[in-house]
Design an enzyme around this catalytic site. Structure first.
Site, mmCIF file in Angstrom:
data_model
loop_
_atom_site.group_PDB
_atom_site.id
_atom_site.type_symbol
_atom_site.label_atom_id
_atom_site.label_comp_id
_atom_site.label_asym_id
_atom_site.label_seq_id
_atom_site.Cartn_x
_atom_site.Cartn_y
_atom_site.Cartn_z
ATOM 1 N N GLU A 125 0.977 -1.330 -0.565
ATOM 2 C CA GLU A 125 0.052 0.204 0.147
ATOM 3 C C GLU A 125 0.649 1.477 -0.031
ATOM 4 O O GLU A 125 2.048 1.245 0.055
ATOM 5 C CB GLU A 125 -0.754 0.209 1.232
ATOM 6 C CG GLU A 125 -1.955 -1.494 1.079
ATOM 7 C CD GLU A 125 -2.672 -1.262 2.270
ATOM 8 O OE1 GLU A 125 -2.528 -0.660 3.310
ATOM 9 O OE2 GLU A 125 -3.794 -2.118 2.382
ATOM 10 N N PRO A 126 0.268 2.314 -0.456
ATOM 11 C CA PRO A 126 1.267 3.357 -0.041
ATOM 12 C C PRO A 126 1.449 4.064 1.219
ATOM 13 O O PRO A 126 3.103 4.433 0.588
ATOM 14 C CB PRO A 126 0.182 4.554 -0.117
ATOM 15 C CG PRO A 126 -0.954 3.436 -1.050
ATOM 16 C CD PRO A 126 -1.103 2.508 -1.074
ATOM 17 N N ALA A 128 2.555 1.452 3.240
ATOM 18 C CA ALA A 128 2.633 -0.046 4.014
ATOM 19 C C ALA A 128 3.267 -1.353 3.076
ATOM 20 O O ALA A 128 2.807 -1.555 2.041
ATOM 21 C CB ALA A 128 1.620 -0.824 4.720
ATOM 22 N N GLY A 129 4.798 -0.593 2.787
ATOM 23 C CA GLY A 129 5.705 -1.995 1.999
ATOM 24 C C GLY A 129 6.455 -2.473 2.341
ATOM 25 O O GLY A 129 6.004 -3.768 2.713
ATOM 26 N N ARG A 244 9.613 -15.114 -3.101
ATOM 27 C CA ARG A 244 11.019 -15.315 -3.205
ATOM 28 C C ARG A 244 11.906 -15.599 -3.668
ATOM 29 O O ARG A 244 12.960 -15.428 -4.423
ATOM 30 C CB ARG A 244 11.632 -15.304 -1.955
ATOM 31 C CG ARG A 244 10.783 -13.381 -0.857
ATOM 32 C CD ARG A 244 11.458 -13.251 0.002
ATOM 33 N NE ARG A 244 10.569 -12.672 0.739
ATOM 34 C CZ ARG A 244 10.491 -12.031 2.269
ATOM 35 N NH1 ARG A 244 10.760 -12.578 2.823
ATOM 36 N NH2 ARG A 244 9.388 -10.867 2.414
ATOM 37 N N GLY A 340 31.836 -1.593 -22.775
ATOM 38 C CA GLY A 340 32.133 0.715 -23.202
ATOM 39 C C GLY A 340 30.713 1.522 -22.693
ATOM 40 O O GLY A 340 29.428 0.868 -22.733
ATOM 41 N N GLU A 364 8.621 -8.505 -3.365
ATOM 42 C CA GLU A 364 9.330 -9.516 -2.640
ATOM 43 C C GLU A 364 10.278 -9.455 -1.296
ATOM 44 O O GLU A 364 10.992 -10.534 -1.255
ATOM 45 C CB GLU A 364 9.181 -10.866 -4.073
ATOM 46 C CG GLU A 364 8.807 -11.528 -5.062
ATOM 47 C CD GLU A 364 7.516 -11.983 -4.455
ATOM 48 O OE1 GLU A 364 7.097 -12.364 -3.326
ATOM 49 O OE2 GLU A 364 6.435 -11.700 -4.628
HETATM 50 C C1 LIG Z 1 7.460 -2.923 -10.580
HETATM 51 C C2 LIG Z 1 7.174 -3.566 -9.638
HETATM 52 C C3 LIG Z 1 6.467 -4.140 -9.351
HETATM 53 C C4 LIG Z 1 6.110 -4.869 -7.605
HETATM 54 N N1 LIG Z 1 4.741 -5.510 -7.860
HETATM 55 C C5 LIG Z 1 3.920 -6.238 -6.437
HETATM 56 C C6 LIG Z 1 2.634 -6.671 -6.620
HETATM 57 O O1 LIG Z 1 2.503 -7.278 -7.431
HETATM 58 N N2 LIG Z 1 2.709 -7.076 -5.309
HETATM 59 C C7 LIG Z 1 2.844 -5.364 -4.434
HETATM 60 O O2 LIG Z 1 2.353 -6.387 -3.168
HETATM 61 N N3 LIG Z 1 4.030 -5.413 -4.274
HETATM 62 C C8 LIG Z 1 4.201 -5.209 -5.568
HETATM 63 N N4 LIG Z 1 5.409 -4.476 -5.157
HETATM 64 C C9 LIG Z 1 5.654 -3.519 -4.476
HETATM 65 C C10 LIG Z 1 7.202 -4.091 -3.327
HETATM 66 O O3 LIG Z 1 6.902 -5.379 -2.812
HETATM 67 C C11 LIG Z 1 7.405 -3.094 -2.321
HETATM 68 O O4 LIG Z 1 7.799 -1.864 -3.284
HETATM 69 C C12 LIG Z 1 8.764 -3.762 -1.619
HETATM 70 O O5 LIG Z 1 7.847 -4.186 -0.575
HETATM 71 C C13 LIG Z 1 9.053 -2.026 -0.999
HETATM 72 O O6 LIG Z 1 8.120 -1.377 -0.308
HETATM 73 P P1 LIG Z 1 8.017 -0.002 -0.277
HETATM 74 O O7 LIG Z 1 8.374 0.003 -2.022
HETATM 75 O O8 LIG Z 1 6.719 0.447 0.398
HETATM 76 O O9 LIG Z 1 9.239 0.576 0.457
HETATM 77 P P2 LIG Z 1 10.270 0.931 1.901
HETATM 78 O O10 LIG Z 1 9.291 -0.148 2.718
HETATM 79 O O11 LIG Z 1 9.309 2.066 2.222
HETATM 80 O O12 LIG Z 1 11.155 0.904 1.875
HETATM 81 C C14 LIG Z 1 12.668 1.800 1.875
HETATM 82 C C15 LIG Z 1 14.218 1.281 1.849
HETATM 83 O O13 LIG Z 1 13.707 1.394 3.298
HETATM 84 C C16 LIG Z 1 14.506 -0.092 3.870
HETATM 85 N N5 LIG Z 1 13.595 -0.510 4.530
HETATM 86 C C17 LIG Z 1 12.201 -0.457 5.235
HETATM 87 N N6 LIG Z 1 11.575 -0.851 6.605
HETATM 88 C C18 LIG Z 1 13.631 -1.683 6.552
HETATM 89 C C19 LIG Z 1 13.935 -1.967 8.254
HETATM 90 N N7 LIG Z 1 12.769 -2.955 8.957
HETATM 91 N N8 LIG Z 1 15.370 -2.285 8.391
HETATM 92 C C20 LIG Z 1 15.926 -1.806 7.447
HETATM 93 N N9 LIG Z 1 15.377 -1.393 6.065
HETATM 94 C C21 LIG Z 1 14.216 -0.992 6.506
HETATM 95 C C22 LIG Z 1 14.351 -0.566 2.622
HETATM 96 O O14 LIG Z 1 14.832 -1.946 2.442
HETATM 97 C C23 LIG Z 1 13.976 0.351 1.548
HETATM 98 O O15 LIG Z 1 15.388 -0.090 1.064
HETATM 99 C C24 LIG Z 1 6.317 -4.435 -6.825
HETATM 100 C C25 LIG Z 1 7.200 -2.971 -6.419
HETATM 101 C C26 LIG Z 1 7.425 -2.798 -7.604
HETATM 102 C C27 LIG Z 1 9.011 -1.899 -8.332
#
Ligand SMILES: Cc1cc2nc3c(=O)[nH]c(=O)nc-3n(C[C@H](O)[C@H](O)[C@H](O)COP(=O)(O)OP(=O)(O)OC[C@H]3O[C@@H](n4cnc5c(N)ncnc54)[C@H](O)[C@@H]3O)c2cc1C
Length: 382
Positions: A125-126, A128-129, A244, A340, A364
């Site tokens: 979600e926006p 919740a990643g 994964r 290159g 993932e």
């Molecule tokens: C092309 C694409 C396809 C995707 N497909 C899907 C899909 O089909 N279904 C779906 O549900 N999602 C999908 N995603 C979402 C993807 O799984 C998320 O982008 C990913 O899990 C990271 O979440 P976020 O982008 O909100 O980053 P954030 O969680 O905000 O992370 C930002 C940074 O902070 C770091 N971070 C966060 N928490 C911690 C911690 N506890 N310790 C250390 N570092 C941390 C992360 O590693 C990252 O470097 C997709 C994303 C992309 C770009």
């Protein structure tokens, strides 16, 4: 201990490679440029049985293991990652097959392998990643229905899917934070469902990615996956375990493809009166790249084999996913370097591979999250 692939596995790899080499190169650059899902290619892959190879025969698949799925993914990504992601048109069917009722399996699995439906899984979600426990999409029970409200972000196949598995809050009042969730199948033609395709991605541009909105989307209670309530979180964790490994195989595939291209190039390009492959600096690079690929592949195959033998090991899976993701990025980077200036322009496919590789370190579970899992298993709760 036996490191030999079975004849069946070798045959599957050969068939997958022949299909990818025969079909992808001609269209890959164009679909990347147009950021368009290659629908005809997906149809052909369905006809030949490549989609959902792990789906049991009674539900329309080939009944193979996740290791074999990983091998097909690797072969496809080796030729082109964007086109290779047609294999993700069944993303989430793993969960339906594991936890769905017989009726759900009969209804939703066969259309995926027959080219009649595309699915995806919506967790992110926006706000919740990585922290998936903080999702807010709410599925409120009203009589025989769930009414869903919320938003999902970055959903693979989001704007082309016929149905999506949606990770929702179904029991926000539950005491255990792990028992608050359900996975609900949502058909995308239901009123209140909205999807907006995202454009401008760095890589895998032939793979569809969308933002999703749910405004009072009503789905029958039978669309909750499984018979028990409050099981969504553990279902999604199991889906991560499988996918994964599949993502790891993407890292191996993109790395192997980049290495292939680098080897070809250094055997053709001359500077200072000799092939650049004759410089020891180049030879060391090639040797290192090949070793990284082999190590990532070994870990990926082992993690996949263990899933198929009911010895799921999240630590090993995270190791495979992290290593293979990093190897994909490193090898694509070195391969571009060996090209290159030519590597920097779109006329050479290595430019696309370099862009495509990065996603494996993000989706993932980011590489940091994979390391968290590994460390947690090694150190326990501190
Ligand atoms: C092309 C694409 C396809 C995707 N497909 C899907 C899909 O089909 N279904 C779906 O549900 N999602 C999908 N995603 C979402 C993807 O799984 C998320 O982008 C990913 O899990 C990271 O979440 P976020 O982008 O909100 O980053 P954030 O969680 O905000 O992370 C930002 C940074 O902070 C770091 N971070 C966060 N928490 C911690 C911690 N506890 N310790 C250390 N570092 C941390 C992360 O590693 C990252 O470097 C997709 C994303 C992309 C770009």
């Amino acid at each position: 201990m036996d490191f030999e692939l079975t004849n069946r596995q070798k045959q599957i790899c050969t068939l997958a490679r022949e299909f990818a080499e025969g079909e992808f190169p001609e269209i890959a650059r164009e679909y990347d440029r147009r950021e368009e899902f290659p629908r005809d290619l997906w149809k052909k892959a369905c006809e030949l049985g490549f989609i959902g190879v792990f789906i049991k025969k009674e539900y329309g698949g080939l009944g193979l293991g996740f290791l074999e799925f990983a091998m097909v993914m690797e072969e496809f990504w080796r030729v082109d990652p964007g086109c290779g992601n047609i294999l993700l048109t069944s993303f989430g069917s793993e969960l339906i097959q594991l936890y769905g009722t017989e009726e759900q399996k009969m209804k939703y699995l066969p259309p995926l392998t027959k080219g009649k439906a595309i699915m995806g899984t919506a967790i992110t979600e926006p706000d919740a990643g990585s922290d998936i426990l903080s999702i807010l999409t709410l599925a409120k029970r009203e009589g025989d229905h769930y009414v869903i409200n919320g938003a999902k972000q970055f959903i693979t196949n989001g704007s082309i899917a016929n149905y999506l598995l949606v990770f929702c809050l179904t029991h926000p009042e539950a005491e255990s934070r792990f028992k608050k969730f359900g996975t609900i199948l949502v058909e995308t033609d239901r009123p209140g469902f909205g999807a907006t395709k995202l454009t401008g991605k760095l890589g895998i541009r032939a793979s569809d990615t969308a933002e999703i909105r749910f405004s009072d989307v009503r789905v029958p209670k039978e669309n909750l996956i499984g018979e028990k309530e409050g099981e969504g979180f553990s279902q999604i964790m199991q889906l991560f375990n499988i996918n994964r490994v599949i993502a790891a195989s993407q890292g191996v595939g993109v790395a192997q493809g980049a290495l292939d291209k680098a080897i070809q190039y250094v055997k053709k390009r001359k500077q200072f009166g000799q092939l650049i492959g004759a410089f020891q600096a180049t030879q060391f690079k090639i040797a290192e790249m090949a070793t990284w690929v082999e190590a990532a592949r070994a870990l990926t195959y082992k993690a996949g084999w263990m899933i198929d033998h009911e010895k799921v090991d999240p630590k090993l899976i995270s190791m495979a996913k992290w290593l293979a993701g990093e190897v994909g990025v490193k090898v694509a980077n070195e391969a571009l370097q060996l090209h290159g200036g030519y590597g920097y322009i779109a006329d050479y496919d290595i430019e696309r591979f370099y862009r495509d590789a990065k996603i494996v370190e993000i989706y993932e579970g980011t590489k940091e999250i994979e390391k968290n899992t590994i460390a947690r298993e090694l150190l326990g709760k501190l």
